[in-house]
Design an enzyme around this catalytic site. Structure first.
Site, PDB file in Angstrom:
ATOM      1  N   ASP A 126     -94.915 -15.486  -2.506  1.00 46.18           N
ATOM      2  CA  ASP A 126     -96.055 -16.055  -1.798  1.00 46.18           C
ATOM      3  C   ASP A 126     -97.162 -15.014  -1.844  1.00 46.18           C
ATOM      4  OD1 ASP A 126     -97.504 -17.722   0.092  1.00 46.18           O
ATOM      5  OD2 ASP A 126     -95.540 -18.434   0.750  1.00 46.18           O
ATOM      6  N   ASP A 226    -101.367 -18.784  -1.017  1.00 50.11           N
ATOM      7  CA  ASP A 226    -101.650 -19.307   0.314  1.00 50.11           C
ATOM      8  C   ASP A 226    -103.141 -19.613   0.483  1.00 50.11           C
ATOM      9  OD1 ASP A 226    -100.464 -19.666   3.031  1.00 50.11           O
ATOM     10  OD2 ASP A 226    -101.975 -18.182   3.576  1.00 50.11           O
ATOM     11  N   GLU A 280    -102.023 -23.350  -2.737  1.00 49.81           N
ATOM     12  CA  GLU A 280    -101.953 -24.196  -1.537  1.00 49.81           C
ATOM     13  C   GLU A 280    -103.379 -24.474  -1.072  1.00 49.81           C
ATOM     14  OE1 GLU A 280    -100.534 -24.317   3.079  1.00 49.81           O
ATOM     15  OE2 GLU A 280    -101.710 -22.712   2.212  1.00 49.81           O
ATOM     16  N   HIS A 349     -92.549 -25.169   5.243  1.00 48.82           N
ATOM     17  CA  HIS A 349     -92.376 -24.468   6.514  1.00 48.82           C
ATOM     18  C   HIS A 349     -93.468 -24.776   7.529  1.00 48.82           C
ATOM     19  CE1 HIS A 349     -95.279 -22.332   4.191  1.00 48.82           C
ATOM     20  NE2 HIS A 349     -95.646 -21.666   5.264  1.00 48.82           N
ATOM     21  N   ASP A 350     -94.478 -25.568   7.148  1.00 44.94           N
ATOM     22  CA  ASP A 350     -95.566 -25.923   8.072  1.00 44.94           C
ATOM     23  C   ASP A 350     -95.476 -27.375   8.534  1.00 44.94           C
ATOM     24  OD1 ASP A 350     -96.814 -23.417   7.729  1.00 44.94           O
ATOM     25  OD2 ASP A 350     -98.023 -24.151   6.040  1.00 44.94           O
TER      26      ASP A 350
HETATM   27  O1  TEU Z   1    -100.975 -22.793   5.719  1.00 43.40           O
HETATM   28  C1  TEU Z   1    -102.268 -23.317   5.659  1.00 43.40           C
HETATM   29  C2  TEU Z   1    -102.530 -24.405   6.568  1.00 43.40           C
HETATM   30  O2  TEU Z   1    -103.528 -25.068   6.432  1.00 43.40           O
HETATM   31  C3  TEU Z   1    -101.615 -24.602   7.691  1.00 43.40           C
HETATM   32  O3  TEU Z   1    -102.206 -23.875   8.695  1.00 43.40           O
HETATM   33  C4  TEU Z   1    -101.446 -26.030   8.046  1.00 43.40           C
HETATM   34  O4  TEU Z   1    -102.635 -26.746   7.998  1.00 43.40           O
HETATM   35  C5  TEU Z   1    -100.938 -26.158   9.414  1.00 43.40           C
HETATM   36  O5  TEU Z   1     -99.939 -25.198   9.602  1.00 43.40           O
HETATM   37  C6  TEU Z   1    -100.352 -27.515   9.652  1.00 43.40           C
HETATM   38  O6  TEU Z   1     -99.699 -27.506  10.871  1.00 43.40           O
HETATM   39  C7  TEU Z   1    -100.720 -21.563   5.155  1.00 43.40           C
HETATM   40  C8  TEU Z   1     -99.278 -21.180   5.400  1.00 43.40           C
HETATM   41  O7  TEU Z   1     -98.445 -22.091   4.749  1.00 43.40           O
HETATM   42  C9  TEU Z   1     -99.049 -21.121   6.881  1.00 43.40           C
HETATM   43  O8  TEU Z   1     -97.707 -20.876   7.201  1.00 43.40           O
HETATM   44  C10 TEU Z   1     -99.928 -20.017   7.425  1.00 43.40           C
HETATM   45  O9  TEU Z   1     -99.822 -19.983   8.812  1.00 43.40           O
HETATM   46  C11 TEU Z   1    -101.382 -20.220   7.032  1.00 43.40           C
HETATM   47  O10 TEU Z   1    -101.562 -20.559   5.671  1.00 43.40           O
HETATM   48  C12 TEU Z   1    -102.159 -18.928   7.237  1.00 43.40           C
HETATM   49  O11 TEU Z   1    -101.732 -17.984   6.307  1.00 43.40           O
END
Ligand code: TEU
Length: 576
Positions: A126, A226, A280, A349-350
Site C-alpha cells: 500500500d 491510497d 484508490e 477494510h473501509d
Molecule cells: O480511504 C479513502 C477513503 O475515501 C475512505 O476514507 C473512505 O471514503 C471511507 O473510509 C469510507 O468509510 C483510504 C484508506 O483505504 C483508508 O483506510 C484511510 O483511512 C484513508 O484512505 C486515509 O489514508
C-alpha cells in the site's frame, strides 16, 4: 485467440487483500512476557505458549501462505505495514522505509516476499503518499520551518481569525489545523494527524519516486495507491461549495495536475519495472478514470458501487437501494473501461462486509457465493478481501466504546456534540457502516479468538466464528470457501472471463443480474434477492455447459431459468 499471450500477469491474477492487523497474530506479547518473568527474559509458563499481542503481524501472514495458495489467489495486497503511530491503522506513515514494530521487521517483509515468490505469488504494498503521519520527520522539520522541508506540506496563514478556507476533512471537521510551532495552518483532508504532502513541490515528488523505487528494488511487485486522486489541489485553494458533501472536495479530488504527477511517477520509475499499480480514487468518474489509465496507472478503484444508496448526507445513513442501480453502475464501469481494465471489488477494510452490504445475512452462504460469482466473472482483476472467502459478516456492535476506527469515532463524537441526538439515533447507520466491521479478526477456527491470537485481540472476534471459520469450511466441500476456490479456478481456466467483453442483459430486472461475457461464450446469472426468480435469457443454449453454480444442479438450463434465492450460475458454450 490465446488470451494468455495477450495479458500481463496482473490481468490474469486474482488479488487477495490482507489487513495485517487482523489477519494472524504469531508474535508474543512482550509486556506479558516481562510480567511472567520479573527478570525481563522470556519464559513459557508451565509449557503454555506466551499469549500473542492481539495484533496480526508479518510472520503470521507467512504462516498462512499455504492457505492462500490453496485458495488459488496470485497476488497479496498488504494494507500498510510501515512504521506508524497507527492513528489510522497505518494509513498514517511515519517512515516509508521501516516496518512498524507491531508487524515485524524489514527482514520479515523480505522473507514474506521470498515465500510468496517461491509459491509463484506476488506482493503489492500500500503506498500512502497523499499524506504522511504528523510524526514523520519531514513534517516535524516542516513545522519548524527547516529547509527544504518547510514547503513539503501545505501551510497557510489563517483568514479572519479562522482557517484559510472552508474545506472539510473526510473524517469530519475542518481540513485545517493550527500549528503553534510554525504559527500557521496545515492542510489535512483526512484526520489532523495525516497532513497532506505538497505535491506541487518537485522535491516531494522526487521523495515519493525514491520510496517507490526503494520498494521495487527490494522485490515487491506493485502498489495500491491510497487516495491517489487527492494529490493535486486547485491552485489558490479557493473556498468549496458550502452545500457540498465534503466541502471543498471539488478542489482536492481529481485536481488539475494529478495525471501529470502520475505520468511523471510512471515515466521516472514504474516504467522500468514489471509492476502492477491500482489507484484508490474516491469520487472518480469513468471519464476521469480513463485519463488516469492513460497516465500510466494499470487500474483504478472507483466507489460508485459501494456508494449505491448513499444519499446526499454521506455514508451515515443506512443505504436504501434497488438492484438495478447496482447493476447499472457495474455496467457503466465494465462498458466504460472496455478499452482499458477494471479492478472489481465488493469489500475492503473501509467497507461493510460484502454479505451484509450487498447480500443477506439470513442467506449468508447463498449470498456470499452469489457475490463471489459476480466478483469473479466481471472483466478486470478481481480483489478478494480477507474473510470474504469465508462469508464473514458485519459484527454485532453495541455501544460507541466498542468502535476503534478513527472515522467512526470522530463521526460519533461530532454527531453527539450538539446534544440533539443520542447514540441510539445514529446507531443503525454507525453499526452498518463502521469500518471496524471489516476489521474484526480473521476467523480461522471455532476455538478461542477464532485462532487469530492467543492473547487479547485488538478488536473482538465475531461470535459467528463458531460456524464461520476456515477450518470448518475447508473440511466442507459445500462451503463458501470451497465455492470461492472453485470460482477462482474457473476464472483461471477461462481467461475469457478475465478479459472478454461484458454484455449486460435484462438491466431493469429487479432481482437478477445477468450478463454475457467474451463475445457470448459465457452466460452469468445471479439472483441477488431472497425470492425465487424466473427469467428468460437470450443466449446460445445449444451445447452449453453449466460451469459453476451455488445450488445443486436441478435443470439443464435455459432459456428459462428458475433461480432460487441468491442462486448463481455460470454457463459456457463452446469452451473447454
Ligand atoms: O480511504 C479513502 C477513503 O475515501 C475512505 O476514507 C473512505 O471514503 C471511507 O473510509 C469510507 O468509510 C483510504 C484508506 O483505504 C483508508 O483506510 C484511510 O483511512 C484513508 O484512505 C486515509 O489514508
Amino acid at each position: 485467440m490465446d488470451w494468455h499471450d495477450e495479458l500481463s500477469w496482473w490481468q490474469t491474477a486474482v488479488v487477495y487483500q490482507i489487513y495485517p492487523r487482523s489477519f494472524n497474530d504469531s508474535r508474543e506479547d512482550t509486556e506479558s512476557a516481562r510480567r511472567t518473568d520479573g527478570e525481563g527474559s522470556v519464559r513459557h509458563p508451565a509449557g503454555r505458549p506466551l499469549p500473542g499481542d492481539g495484533v496480526g503481524d508479518i510472520p503470521g501472514i507467512v504462516e498462512r501462505l499455504d492457505y492462500l495458495a490453496d485458495l488459488g489467489v496470485d497476488v497479496v495486497w498488504l494494507s500498510p505495514v510501515y512504521d506508524s503511530p497507527q492513528v489510522d491503522n497505518g494509513y498514517d506513515v511515519r517512515d516509508y522505509r521501516a516496518i512498524d514494530e507491531s508487524f515485524g521487521t524489514l527482514a520479515d517483509i523480505d522473507h514474506l516476499v521470498d515465500e510468496l515468490h517461491a509459491r509463484g505469488m506476488r506482493l503489492v504494498m500500500d503506498l500512502v503518499v497523499n499524506h504522511t503521519s504528523d510524526q514523520h520527520e519531514w513534517f516535524e522539520a516542516s513545522r519548524r520551518g527547516e529547509e527544504p522541508y518547510d514547503d513539503y506540506y501545505i501551510w497557510r496563514e489563517g483568514h479572519d481569525g479562522g482557517p484559510p478556507n472552508n474545506w472539510e476533512a473526510v473524517f469530519g471537521g475542518s481540513a485545517w489545523s493550527y500549528d503553534e510551532t510554525r504559527g500557521e495552518y496545515y492542510l489535512s483532508v483526512f484526520s489532523s494527524s495525516q497532513p497532506d504532502l505538497n505535491w506541487a513541490n518537485s522535491r516531494v515528488r522526487k521523495e515519493v519516486h525514491d520510496v517507490v523505487r526503494w520498494w521495487l528494488d527490494r522485490g515487491v511487485d506493485g502498489f495500491r495507491m491510497d487516495v491517489v486522486n487527492f494529490i493535486s489541489k486547485t491552485p489558490g485553494l479557493p473556498d468549496g461549495d458550502p452545500d457540498g458533501n465534503v466541502v471543498g472536495s471539488e478542489h482536492f479530488i481529481d485536481g488539475p495536475e494529478v495525471t501529470a504527477y502520475l505520468r511523471e511517477l510512471h515515466d521516472a520509475v514504474l516504467s522500468e519495472y514489471d509492476a502492477m499499480t491500482v489507484g484508490e480514487m474516491p469520487g472518480v468518474s469513468v471519464e476521469a478514470a480513463r485519463a488516469y489509465l492513460e497516465a500510466g496507472l494499470d487500474m483504478v478503484f472507483h466507489f460508485d458501487h459501494v456508494n449505491v444508496g448513499v444519499g446526499k448526507s454521506g455514508i451515515w445513513d443506512v443505504p436504501e437501494w434497488e438492484l438495478p442501480e447496482l447493476k447499472s453502475v457495474i455496467d457503466e464501469w465494465q462498458s466504460g473501461l472496455e478499452e482499458y481494465w477494471n479492478a472489481p471489488y465488493l469489500g475492503n477494510h473501509d467497507q461493510p462486509r460484502a454479505v451484509s452490504r450487498f447480500g443477506d445475512e439470513s442467506f449468508r452462504e447463498e449470498s456470499a457465493t452469489a457475490l463471489a460469482t459476480l466478483l469473479l466473472t466481471l472483466r478486470g482483476t478481481p480483489f478478494v478481501y480477507q474473510g470474504d472467502e469465508l462469508g464473514m459478516t458485519n459484527y454485532p456492535f453495541g455501544t460507541p466504546e466498542e468502535f476503534r476506527d478513527i472515522e467512526t469515532r470522530q463521526y460519533v463524537q461530532e454527531a453527539l456534540s450538539g446534544g440533539e441526538r443520542t447514540f441510539e439515533d445514529i446507531a443503525p447507520a454507525v453499526r452498518f457502516w463502521s469500518r471496524d466491521n471489516a476489521r474484526t479478526p480473521m476467523q480461522w477456527t471455532d476455538g478461542s479468538n477464532a485462532g487469530f491470537t492467543t492473547g487479547d485481540p485488538w478488536l473482538p472476534v465475531n461470535p459467528n466464528h463458531e460456524t464461520v471459520n476456515a477450518e470448518a469450511e475447508r473440511a466442507d466441500p459445500e462451503s463458501v470457501w470451497h465455492y470461492y476456490r472453485r470460482a477462482i479456478a474457473l476464472r483461471k481456466a477461462h481467461p475469457g472471463l478475465a478479459a472478454g467483453d461484458f454484455d449486460h442483459l435484462i438491466p431493469d430486472h429487479p432481482s437478477v443480474f445477468a450478463y454475457r461475457r467474451d463475445g457470448g461464450r459465457y452466460l452469468v446469472a445471479c439472483n441477488l434477492s431472497a425470492e425465487p426468480a424466473t427469467v428468460d435469457l437470450p443466449w446460445t443454449w445449444e451445447g452449453a455447459d453449466r460451469l459453476i453454480g451455488n445450488y445443486p444442479a436441478d435443470d439443464e438450463g435455459g432459456p428459462t431459468l428458475a433461480l432460487r434465492p441468491y442462486e448463481a450460475r455460470v454457463y459456457g458454450a463452446g469452451v473447454d
